[in-house]
Design an enzyme around this catalytic site. Structure first.
Site, PDB file in Angstrom:
ATOM      1  N   CYS A 158       0.835  -1.301   0.088  1.00  0.00           N
ATOM      2  CA  CYS A 158      -0.007   0.023   0.064  1.00  0.00           C
ATOM      3  C   CYS A 158       0.767   1.206   0.070  1.00  0.00           C
ATOM      4  O   CYS A 158       0.301   2.484  -0.195  1.00  0.00           O
ATOM      5  CB  CYS A 158      -0.954  -0.171   1.192  1.00  0.00           C
ATOM      6  SG  CYS A 158      -2.131  -1.094   0.995  1.00  0.00           S
TER       7      CYS A 158
HETATM    8  N1  CO8 Z   1     -20.136 -10.032   6.520  1.00  0.00           N
HETATM    9  C1  CO8 Z   1     -20.839 -10.206   7.710  1.00  0.00           C
HETATM   10  N2  CO8 Z   1     -20.124 -10.222   8.896  1.00  0.00           N
HETATM   11  C2  CO8 Z   1     -18.716 -10.294   8.520  1.00  0.00           C
HETATM   12  C3  CO8 Z   1     -17.858 -10.094   7.573  1.00  0.00           C
HETATM   13  C4  CO8 Z   1     -18.786  -9.924   6.447  1.00  0.00           C
HETATM   14  N3  CO8 Z   1     -18.137  -9.764   5.149  1.00  0.00           N
HETATM   15  N4  CO8 Z   1     -16.504 -10.150   7.846  1.00  0.00           N
HETATM   16  C5  CO8 Z   1     -16.544 -10.192   9.205  1.00  0.00           C
HETATM   17  N5  CO8 Z   1     -17.667 -10.428   9.555  1.00  0.00           N
HETATM   18  C6  CO8 Z   1     -17.994 -10.496  11.106  1.00  0.00           C
HETATM   19  C7  CO8 Z   1     -17.052 -11.401  11.843  1.00  0.00           C
HETATM   20  O1  CO8 Z   1     -17.015 -12.838  11.772  1.00  0.00           O
HETATM   21  C8  CO8 Z   1     -17.017 -10.653  13.134  1.00  0.00           C
HETATM   22  O2  CO8 Z   1     -18.175 -11.312  13.895  1.00  0.00           O
HETATM   23  P1  CO8 Z   1     -18.084 -11.773  15.641  1.00  0.00           P
HETATM   24  O3  CO8 Z   1     -18.155 -10.498  16.367  1.00  0.00           O
HETATM   25  O4  CO8 Z   1     -19.369 -12.491  15.769  1.00  0.00           O
HETATM   26  O5  CO8 Z   1     -16.838 -12.567  15.832  1.00  0.00           O
HETATM   27  C9  CO8 Z   1     -17.750  -9.218  13.133  1.00  0.00           C
HETATM   28  O6  CO8 Z   1     -18.232  -9.271  11.785  1.00  0.00           O
HETATM   29  C10 CO8 Z   1     -16.606  -8.431  13.427  1.00  0.00           C
HETATM   30  O7  CO8 Z   1     -15.346  -8.722  12.481  1.00  0.00           O
HETATM   31  P2  CO8 Z   1     -14.024  -7.933  12.309  1.00  0.00           P
HETATM   32  O8  CO8 Z   1     -13.715  -7.576  13.845  1.00  0.00           O
HETATM   33  O9  CO8 Z   1     -13.117  -8.862  11.569  1.00  0.00           O
HETATM   34  O10 CO8 Z   1     -14.577  -6.715  11.815  1.00  0.00           O
HETATM   35  P3  CO8 Z   1     -13.880  -5.278  11.722  1.00  0.00           P
HETATM   36  O11 CO8 Z   1     -14.965  -4.335  12.411  1.00  0.00           O
HETATM   37  O12 CO8 Z   1     -12.520  -5.182  12.366  1.00  0.00           O
HETATM   38  O13 CO8 Z   1     -13.845  -4.979  10.010  1.00  0.00           O
HETATM   39  C11 CO8 Z   1     -12.167  -4.926   8.436  1.00  0.00           C
HETATM   40  C12 CO8 Z   1     -13.165  -5.780   9.313  1.00  0.00           C
HETATM   41  C13 CO8 Z   1     -13.033  -4.258   7.607  1.00  0.00           C
HETATM   42  C14 CO8 Z   1     -11.141  -5.797   7.684  1.00  0.00           C
HETATM   43  C15 CO8 Z   1     -11.296  -4.108   9.321  1.00  0.00           C
HETATM   44  O14 CO8 Z   1     -10.678  -4.926  10.351  1.00  0.00           O
HETATM   45  C16 CO8 Z   1     -10.260  -3.289   8.898  1.00  0.00           C
HETATM   46  O15 CO8 Z   1     -10.470  -2.660   7.725  1.00  0.00           O
HETATM   47  N6  CO8 Z   1      -8.934  -3.425   9.204  1.00  0.00           N
HETATM   48  C17 CO8 Z   1      -8.001  -2.728   8.709  1.00  0.00           C
HETATM   49  C18 CO8 Z   1      -7.310  -3.618   7.903  1.00  0.00           C
HETATM   50  C19 CO8 Z   1      -6.265  -2.875   6.764  1.00  0.00           C
HETATM   51  O16 CO8 Z   1      -6.235  -1.739   6.752  1.00  0.00           O
HETATM   52  N7  CO8 Z   1      -5.626  -3.690   5.996  1.00  0.00           N
HETATM   53  C20 CO8 Z   1      -4.742  -3.092   5.077  1.00  0.00           C
HETATM   54  C21 CO8 Z   1      -4.796  -4.003   4.143  1.00  0.00           C
HETATM   55  S1  CO8 Z   1      -4.333  -3.495   2.436  1.00  0.00           S
HETATM   56  C22 CO8 Z   1      -2.561  -3.558   2.407  1.00  0.00           C
HETATM   57  O17 CO8 Z   1      -1.941  -3.303   3.260  1.00  0.00           O
HETATM   58  C23 CO8 Z   1      -2.190  -3.690   0.926  1.00  0.00           C
HETATM   59  C24 CO8 Z   1      -1.897  -5.102   0.649  1.00  0.00           C
HETATM   60  C25 CO8 Z   1      -1.677  -5.344  -0.712  1.00  0.00           C
HETATM   61  C26 CO8 Z   1      -2.767  -5.272  -1.618  1.00  0.00           C
HETATM   62  C27 CO8 Z   1      -3.316  -6.606  -1.596  1.00  0.00           C
HETATM   63  C28 CO8 Z   1      -4.346  -6.605  -2.752  1.00  0.00           C
HETATM   64  C29 CO8 Z   1      -5.053  -8.122  -2.969  1.00  0.00           C
END
Ligand code: CO8
Length: 376
Positions: A158
């Site tokens: 990123c």
């Molecule tokens: N639908 C419904 N429910 C879901 C879903 C979904 N799609 N996904 C998760 N849930 C559920 C989970 O199971 C969990 O349920 P429970 O509480 O019962 O366990 C609940 O929702 C909450 O889950 P999370 O705690 O995982 O949810 P978050 O609120 O943390 O949101 C995110 C998830 C959106 C992924 C969030 O954590 C986030 O954005 N984090 C930051 C991540 C980030 O910035 N990463 C950077 C990656 S990009 C990068 O660095 C470049 C990489 C290279 C590029 C790659 C290209 C392919």
């Protein structure tokens, strides 16, 4: 005295024709998950396999701010018998897919900068993945645009764009280059695991490009002096893809989940927000600029809540959309292109003297920032 500063004089944004909304993506994933669960009912009952949980468009929008994403090749992504794009194979004498994306964005940046190929002598293709190791995509782009000098690829996930902008700035400041094109053809979809509920919604495809040159050669209507740049890395396994050129000889399955993008999203959120906030604060303070002097924050676009939290840590309140624009809703996370899309769409309203920061954060971990000031 001659102005020796380095400026951003043009930015280009190219978007693919196709989009996928959250609703489309969720409908396809849920249909796939249902078939998986039905087919594996017995093993799920004994606990040998875990049932695939269902996804929700509402969750995605609330947890990330993403509503839709551009996709370079939509064919195959929503097909529950495939769940990945079906890209055509191009012959060696055809322009590769990623070079085509890059050329499209580069042409727009050159136009905005009022420059031609003759004004550029370095091309950096900076992104999260290149579709091959060699010859460099950047050299293919350089040839397609008719640019002399040197070209190379740079992978910093990123933060590829900000890290490359720092390289470009330094090359111009040292006098080794006259004009540099930094291009970010982010073809992320081939590495997205569309069968993973936690990450199937995160990424989109797009290409951005920026022209940098010495202030003395700039003829652009909108240009920005680079006041400073700062890039740091700190190793983390929380965002990872294990697909690589050795996958063939380790006899591993290239479709295994660990060969695709995977992350510990919660941990990333918790660890990266304070790192990014401290990074911006220390960068500004090294330039004797206070946080409240920032007119605009062009932040990495991974998650709307991350951007709000980062601005809140620094301002004591959440930044407004005018201060820190969000493009995630239409583009999703486009790896290194995110902050450049925000810059591309939200810079022309700034007036001379306004200061802003372009800041990326992501896998590595890697954090990069450029503090820039609008010129007369
Ligand atoms: N639908 C419904 N429910 C879901 C879903 C979904 N799609 N996904 C998760 N849930 C559920 C989970 O199971 C969990 O349920 P429970 O509480 O019962 O366990 C609940 O929702 C909450 O889950 P999370 O705690 O995982 O949810 P978050 O609120 O943390 O949101 C995110 C998830 C959106 C992924 C969030 O954590 C986030 O954005 N984090 C930051 C991540 C980030 O910035 N990463 C950077 C990656 S990009 C990068 O660095 C470049 C990489 C290279 C590029 C790659 C290209 C392919």
């Amino acid at each position: 005295m001659q102005d020796r500063s380095v400026v951003i004089s043009g930015v280009g944004l190219w978007t693919p024709q196709n989009t996928i909304t959250n609703e489309e993506l969720v409908e396809s994933y849920n249909a796939w998950a249902k078939v998986y669960n039905d087919d594996n009912e017995a093993k799920i009952k004994t606990g040998e396999l875990l049932a695939k949980p269902f996804s929700s468009a509402d969750f995605i929008a609330k947890a990330s701010g993403i509503k839709s994403r551009y996709i370079y090749c939509k064919n195959g992504v929503l097909d529950i018998d495939r769940m990945r794009p079906k890209l055509s194979v191009r012959a060696d004498d055809e322009l590769s897919h990623q070079a085509e994306m890059a050329v499209n964005a580069a042409k727009k940046a050159l136009l905005e900068a009022n420059k031609t190929a003759a004004d550029i002598d370095m091309v950096i293709v900076a992104c999260a993945y290149t579709q091959r190791s060699y010859p460099a995509i950047a050299i293919e782009v350089q040839a397609a645009l008719g640019i002399n000098g040197q070209a190379f690829d740079m992978l910093v996930a990123c933060s590829a764009a900000t890290f490359a902008l720092q390289r470009a700035h330094d090359a111009i400041a040292s006098g080794s280059s006259r004009g540099v094109l930094v291009i970010n053809p982010e073809l992320t979809s081939p590495q997205v695991n569309y069968t993973d509920r936690d990450s199937h919604f995160i990424f989109g495809d797009v290409a951005t490009a920026i022209v940098l040159e010495a202030a003395k050669t700039c003829q652009s209507e909108h240009s920005y002096t680079i006041l400073g740049s700062k890039c740091v890395t700190s190793f983390s396994n929380n965002i990872r893809s294990n697909f690589g050129y050795t996958t063939r000889v380790t006899d591993e399955d290239p479709y295994e989940a660990d060969k695709l993008f995977h992350q510990n999203g919660r941990k990333v959120f918790k660890e990266v927000c304070p790192m990014a906030a401290e990074h911006i604060e220390s960068h500004l303070s090294s330039l004797d600029i206070g946080v409240t002097q920032l007119r605009r924050w062009w932040l990495h676009q991974a998650n709307i809540n991350m951007n709000l939290l980062i601005s809140k840590r620094l301002l004591g309140r959440e930044a407004t959309l005018d201060e820190a624009p969000i493009v995630l809703d239409r583009f999703a996370n486009t790896a290194s292109a995110g902050s450049i899309i925000a810059f591309s769409e939200h810079h022309k309203d700034l007036v001379a003297g306004d200061i802003g920061v372009i800041c990326s954060f992501g896998a590595g971990y890697s954090i990069g920032s450029l503090v820039i000031q609008k010129r007369d």
